[in-house]
Design an enzyme around this catalytic site. Structure first.
Site, PDB file in Angstrom:
ATOM      1  N   ARG A  25       0.964  -1.146  -0.028  1.00  0.00           N
ATOM      2  CA  ARG A  25       0.112   0.080   0.081  1.00  0.00           C
ATOM      3  C   ARG A  25       0.748   1.451  -0.152  1.00  0.00           C
ATOM      4  O   ARG A  25       0.461   2.140  -0.585  1.00  0.00           O
ATOM      5  CB  ARG A  25      -1.021  -0.043   1.217  1.00  0.00           C
ATOM      6  CG  ARG A  25      -1.855  -1.177   1.281  1.00  0.00           C
ATOM      7  CD  ARG A  25      -3.169  -0.899   1.999  1.00  0.00           C
ATOM      8  NE  ARG A  25      -2.711  -0.999   3.333  1.00  0.00           N
ATOM      9  CZ  ARG A  25      -2.740  -1.936   4.207  1.00  0.00           C
ATOM     10  NH1 ARG A  25      -3.237  -3.069   3.850  1.00  0.00           N
ATOM     11  NH2 ARG A  25      -2.376  -1.560   5.605  1.00  0.00           N
ATOM     12  N   SER A  74      -1.886 -16.454   6.297  1.00  0.00           N
ATOM     13  CA  SER A  74      -2.842 -15.519   6.791  1.00  0.00           C
ATOM     14  C   SER A  74      -4.342 -16.140   6.958  1.00  0.00           C
ATOM     15  O   SER A  74      -5.191 -15.719   6.880  1.00  0.00           O
ATOM     16  CB  SER A  74      -3.435 -14.479   5.364  1.00  0.00           C
ATOM     17  OG  SER A  74      -3.926 -13.311   5.951  1.00  0.00           O
ATOM     18  N   ASN A 118      -5.568 -18.179  12.987  1.00  0.00           N
ATOM     19  CA  ASN A 118      -5.013 -19.194  14.046  1.00  0.00           C
ATOM     20  C   ASN A 118      -5.935 -19.147  15.170  1.00  0.00           C
ATOM     21  O   ASN A 118      -6.204 -20.067  15.838  1.00  0.00           O
ATOM     22  CB  ASN A 118      -3.601 -19.060  14.206  1.00  0.00           C
ATOM     23  CG  ASN A 118      -3.000 -17.636  14.188  1.00  0.00           C
ATOM     24  OD1 ASN A 118      -3.829 -16.685  14.361  1.00  0.00           O
ATOM     25  ND2 ASN A 118      -1.756 -17.646  14.234  1.00  0.00           N
ATOM     26  N   CYS A 119      -6.506 -17.885  15.326  1.00  0.00           N
ATOM     27  CA  CYS A 119      -7.221 -17.901  16.737  1.00  0.00           C
ATOM     28  C   CYS A 119      -8.638 -18.404  16.575  1.00  0.00           C
ATOM     29  O   CYS A 119      -9.270 -18.797  17.578  1.00  0.00           O
ATOM     30  CB  CYS A 119      -7.623 -16.221  17.011  1.00  0.00           C
ATOM     31  SG  CYS A 119      -5.644 -15.404  17.636  1.00  0.00           S
ATOM     32  N   THR A 153      16.263  -5.144  13.609  1.00  0.00           N
ATOM     33  CA  THR A 153      17.279  -5.866  14.138  1.00  0.00           C
ATOM     34  C   THR A 153      18.561  -5.200  14.348  1.00  0.00           C
ATOM     35  O   THR A 153      18.732  -4.129  13.739  1.00  0.00           O
ATOM     36  CB  THR A 153      17.373  -7.180  13.564  1.00  0.00           C
ATOM     37  OG1 THR A 153      17.932  -7.146  12.239  1.00  0.00           O
ATOM     38  CG2 THR A 153      15.813  -7.896  13.384  1.00  0.00           C
ATOM     39  N   ILE A 181      17.646  -6.010   8.261  1.00  0.00           N
ATOM     40  CA  ILE A 181      16.590  -6.968   8.633  1.00  0.00           C
ATOM     41  C   ILE A 181      15.801  -6.410   9.897  1.00  0.00           C
ATOM     42  O   ILE A 181      16.321  -5.891  10.673  1.00  0.00           O
ATOM     43  CB  ILE A 181      17.360  -8.142   9.167  1.00  0.00           C
ATOM     44  CG1 ILE A 181      18.243  -8.535   7.859  1.00  0.00           C
ATOM     45  CG2 ILE A 181      16.460  -9.330   9.355  1.00  0.00           C
ATOM     46  CD1 ILE A 181      19.168  -9.802   8.333  1.00  0.00           C
ATOM     47  N   ALA A 211      12.170  -7.376  12.282  1.00  0.00           N
ATOM     48  CA  ALA A 211      11.526  -8.580  12.577  1.00  0.00           C
ATOM     49  C   ALA A 211      10.283  -8.458  13.509  1.00  0.00           C
ATOM     50  O   ALA A 211      10.249  -6.965  13.897  1.00  0.00           O
ATOM     51  CB  ALA A 211      12.364  -9.304  13.729  1.00  0.00           C
ATOM     52  N   GLY A 224       6.277  -9.982  15.377  1.00  0.00           N
ATOM     53  CA  GLY A 224       5.468 -10.855  15.775  1.00  0.00           C
ATOM     54  C   GLY A 224       6.051 -11.797  16.868  1.00  0.00           C
ATOM     55  O   GLY A 224       6.739 -11.169  17.670  1.00  0.00           O
ATOM     56  N   ASP A 225       5.577 -13.071  17.018  1.00  0.00           N
ATOM     57  CA  ASP A 225       5.800 -13.854  18.363  1.00  0.00           C
ATOM     58  C   ASP A 225       7.301 -14.047  18.499  1.00  0.00           C
ATOM     59  O   ASP A 225       7.742 -14.169  19.708  1.00  0.00           O
ATOM     60  CB  ASP A 225       4.975 -15.062  18.010  1.00  0.00           C
ATOM     61  CG  ASP A 225       3.432 -15.134  18.130  1.00  0.00           C
ATOM     62  OD1 ASP A 225       2.924 -13.902  18.098  1.00  0.00           O
ATOM     63  OD2 ASP A 225       2.953 -15.862  17.961  1.00  0.00           O
TER      64      ASP A 225
END
Lengths: 577, 577
Positions: B38, B55, B58-59, B296, B301, B303, B305-306
């Site tokens: 976008r 995508s 998962n929940c 990072t 790079i 990073a 998310g989890d």
């Protein structure tokens, strides 16, 4: 926080209990009396209430009319007896205070026992508000009612019980006219429909629930119509006559509505005669002026509730706000101040309010668009139509949200209408408003997500994302009200599917589905011919992607806030293809 | 806000599109890829996903297992094809990145087509988390499953369909053992019960949903038991064996549970092997260390998310937090940074989370009591049991809230359990936490009130009121955990009615109903004999009034936070009289 008051002037001399008189025994007054007792076990606290009841659930009255709250006693949260037992309060109903004598620190009170004078060290005025009597001829007709007190609802229930019985017996005459489509008016309509009456709703403004932004109101109108309510918008009631069988309400457009029941609720005004007569300062709107501790211009008199002037958090305007929550907190604050207890800073009022209209909920907090326009406050408006929880989880209902932001991103106000989840989002936004949050802050809010409750990107986060894009130039917007200008000076580009386009569209719009925009870019560029491009889809999401594609290709594209859904609400003639 | 990144190093030379590689195509990775497109129509964006799906919801997996989300396709929000069409993304499933070469700016990727190298200008790592494999012998037994991915749920559904059919056919064997009573474990239990299985739930901690404060957990245990779930708390699974018919799970207390299905969900850990091998800095908890823009230690790079380290808003502790909302916002932020777009300040994580357990909702935000104790953060805890809307309106459900406040009044965390309105209050409290609000601020919040939605004094306001009183000395508190000390050194005074007292009470407590306290003051004073008085009622309200009466009379009284209700939750032996 240390209170700026000087408690010493109010603490009686050693051993003599403090004498406090509270005028008005509902929300603010009773909160003050209860807090006073909790802070001062020895004070003598007298509550004088002119009505028959104290501490009744006035917000519950419409639901007793409907029968949803079946037991009348449920509305009477406390009685003088229970208040005596638990809080040692001296509560006297049927006692009307007719004058305050600040010099002698006495109130003059009339009751069945005659006239008496009661002295005070501190006086708390909580007189509330009175119903505005609109300029309608014949308001004394016996069919005309209002809905403010327990006796009001008793009278209304008697009439409605009789009408409902007549209707059950086959008599078609069970018609009600409700004048005023504000919060209580709408609750009254819902109650009367629940009881089987045919209801006409008359509202002077051009949409129901005037505090709501115009583009959300059609949702409520549709819901009312779906439940058989006849709407008369943009007209006033001019007279109530009698046709020999019942009342006849004549409207400003000449319509005559025979009615067995007329309910008038066109707003309230502060009950300030007592304060005025006592020489207390009033604000420009006629409400009682108080300081941060609820103290009036007389150092021994405090005032709380619907009769006092408060400052609006967004506009800074001063005026009365008849809401139970602020009234309760003001009562608590006055008691704290009188007892020399630490007082909490008085927060300016947001005007947060909510109403159920059959299956819909409508709620508002902060400033609406009409107020921002009137006050000349620059603002960007964002519309969102989003599921109240994850779309892949069954039962997601569409939540319609509108929010206004200052050019620097600060949230100014928000409103919502929908079948589920509206109250949650408005409460979060009210909290965000109080915090002075910006679009960036909304985007970063970390709200509780599991599929039955919300989305990983909650609608409140989405409001923040959209406002960020609108304000930082990533996605310039156009508004539904700008349609004529868009048609005259820009290319209107509809990026929905061909099927959606065929079902209804803006005459003159070009249809290129957003997924075809990259391959048909030249076609769109040529159609625009140097003009800006006003893009829209159904809700604003696909057209956002389209706007970015076009802008990425060097074209001057802007996105319709709220899409076709909001466009149709503002331009009802677009409903049919 | 101006980004501290230097976008020039990442913007390719004139005319050459920026090459971005995203490793991981679920929440954070896909948010990053979509936002990248976008913001930059010309970039080449490659998403490499080792699994079959991108995508996916998962929940939503537990709700597909239960059948509540019936269609499997509903979980697959996007496919490579739809992402190509709407966002021109190059999404490759079944592509596993095995190495990153920061020097040459290439990733090594393995797929059915063999091994390839793909160059990048910017790399976004979104590898997610992997299930922790607990130290249990025999976890390779074919009956053992987990619930993290679409293939996981496919396999589970096949087993459950077979077991449900057997059960319908009269076979009693349809028993499941769920190991781990965290969020996903509880959702799995609910799903398996919905499918007709007999479920045993094994949890090492002494209460279900370990992140929840201990005094709220019994509500969930009771709800689980009411739905036939057998709880095994404070024990671990030590081995999974086979009895020739199916699996047998042995617990640390020697219990043997035959099972046709074992579901293990004992938590996740960051998937950071790739980052570690690439030489990126990791934090002390093993998660990837990133700056405010998600970058990072390698300037090319990012990073999200989890797998990344975030800072907790209340404790300041750093560590991974596996939640979808923060992951999505991190993805967005990484894309903004790569494109040289204004980035928004990264807010520390509150850990807001919610779970449905049959008819109950449990939710949390900020720090729980266990964390505050462990970190040595001084705090005052407030318990509230209040109706989720006005009590006089039908259908009010009790909402159980716990909140912790710093000595200066700042909110530190809150939790709630109940049948309605929990999500709303926790979202409001999460917003208040983000704002740094105090008890005073909560007391002054102006939330939407009409009888179907809340109360004039909303439970959130009440938390503020109670905390104000507890912190400023108006109402000193004692906690349920202090019962032994209260019995040893104080007079325990129960101010409930004689009837309530007869139905169950603290042995040794004196019963004086709060409405009799003024007339029986001397009796209480004499019974205390100079000792402090530890007052309680059912919920804390009447005992607050009693505490004020006693303190008003010069006695050292304190109020039990949460009353008898919380006392029983902490001391189950008090349940019977």
């Amino acid at each position: 926080m240390t209170s700026p008051t000087s408690p010493t002037s109010l603490t009686s001399t050693a051993g003599t209990p403090r004498r406090v008189v509270v005028v008005g025994g509902v929300a603010g007054g009773m909160s003050a009396a209860a807090r006073l007792r909790r802070l001062d076990e020895t004070a003598h606290v007298v509550v004088l209430e002119q009505g028959e009841h104290v501490s009744f659930a006035n917000c519950g009255l419409p639901y007793h009319l409907s029968g949803e709250i079946e037991r009348r006693e449920a509305l009477l949260l406390h009685t003088p007896e229970t208040l005596r037992a638990s809080l040692d309060l001296d509560v006297r109903t049927g006692h009307r205070v007719t004058a305050v004598d600040p010099a002698s620190r006495e109130v003059v009170v009339e009751s069945a026992a005659g006239t008496a004078r009661i002295g005070y060290d501190a006086l708390i005025l909580a007189p509330g508000a009175v119903a505005v009597r609109p300029p309608v001829d014949g308001l004394d007709h016996p069919s005309v009612h209002t809905l403010r007190t327990v006796p009001d609802v008793d009278a209304l229930r008697a009439v409605v019980d009789r009408l409902a019985a007549q209707r059950t017996a086959g008599d078609e005459r069970a018609r009600a006219v409700v004048v005023g489509a504000g919060f209580i008016g709408l609750e009254a309509v819902e109650a009367l429909v629940a009881r089987g009456l045919q209801v006409h709703l008359v509202e002077l403004a051009d949409h129901v629930l005037p505090p709501l932004d115009a583009e959300l109101a059609p949702l409520l109108s549709d819901e009312l119509a779906a439940h058989g309510v006849d709407l008369h918008l943009g007209v006033s009631a001019t007279s109530v006559g009698d046709d020999g069988v019942g009342a006849v309400v004549t409207l400003s457009d000449g319509t005559r509505l025979p009615a067995d029941l007329v309910v008038v609720n066109v707003g309230v005004r502060p009950a300030t005669q007592l304060a005025r007569d006592a020489g207390l300062d009033l604000g420009p709107t006629g409400a009682i002026r108080v300081d941060a501790d609820q103290r009036t211009s007389d150092p021994h008199i405090w005032a709380v509730g619907d009769a006092v002037e408060v400052q609006h958090a967004v506009t800074g305007l001063a005026g009365p706000v008849p809401l139970a929550g602020p009234a309760n907190r003001q009562g608590r604050r006055a008691a704290d101040a009188i007892c020399g207890h630490r007082t909490t800073p008085q927060a300016p009022v947001l005007g947060t309010a909510i109403v159920r209209v059959f299956g819909l909920t409508a709620a508002t907090t902060g400033a609406n668009q009409a107020t921002l326009r009137r006050e000349g406050v620059p603002h960007e408006v964002v519309h969102l139509h989003a599921g109240h929880h994850a779309g892949y989880f069954p039962g997601a209902e569409t939540l319609h949200l509108v929010a206004s932001f200052a050019p620097d991103g600060r949230l100014l106000g928000a409103q919502g209408v929908g079948r589920a989840g509206v109250d949650k989002r408005i409460d979060v936004l009210a909290t965000a408003l109080r915090a002075g949050f910006t679009a960036d802050d909304l985007a970063e809010l970390e709200l509780a997500y599991a599929p039955p409750y919300g989305s990983a990107k909650d609608p409140v986060n989405m409001l923040g994302f959209v406002a960020q894009n609108a304000l930082d130039g990533t996605m310039p917007q156009w508004q539904a009200a700008d349609l004529d200008e868009a048609l005259a000076h820009t290319l209107v580009l509809d990026v929905r599917s061909a099927k959606e386009f065929a079902d209804g569209h803006v005459p003159g719009a070009l249809n290129v589905p957003h997924t075809e925009l990259r391959t048909r870019f030249a076609e769109v560029r040529d159609a625009a011919g140097g003009r800006p491009i006003s893009v829209h889809c159904a809700s604003g999401m696909r057209s956002y992607l389209a706007t970015r594609i076009l802008r990425g290709g060097g074209l001057d594209a802007r996105n319709l806030s709220g899409g076709w859904f909001t466009l149709r609400a503002v331009h009802p003639h677009l409903t049919t293809a």
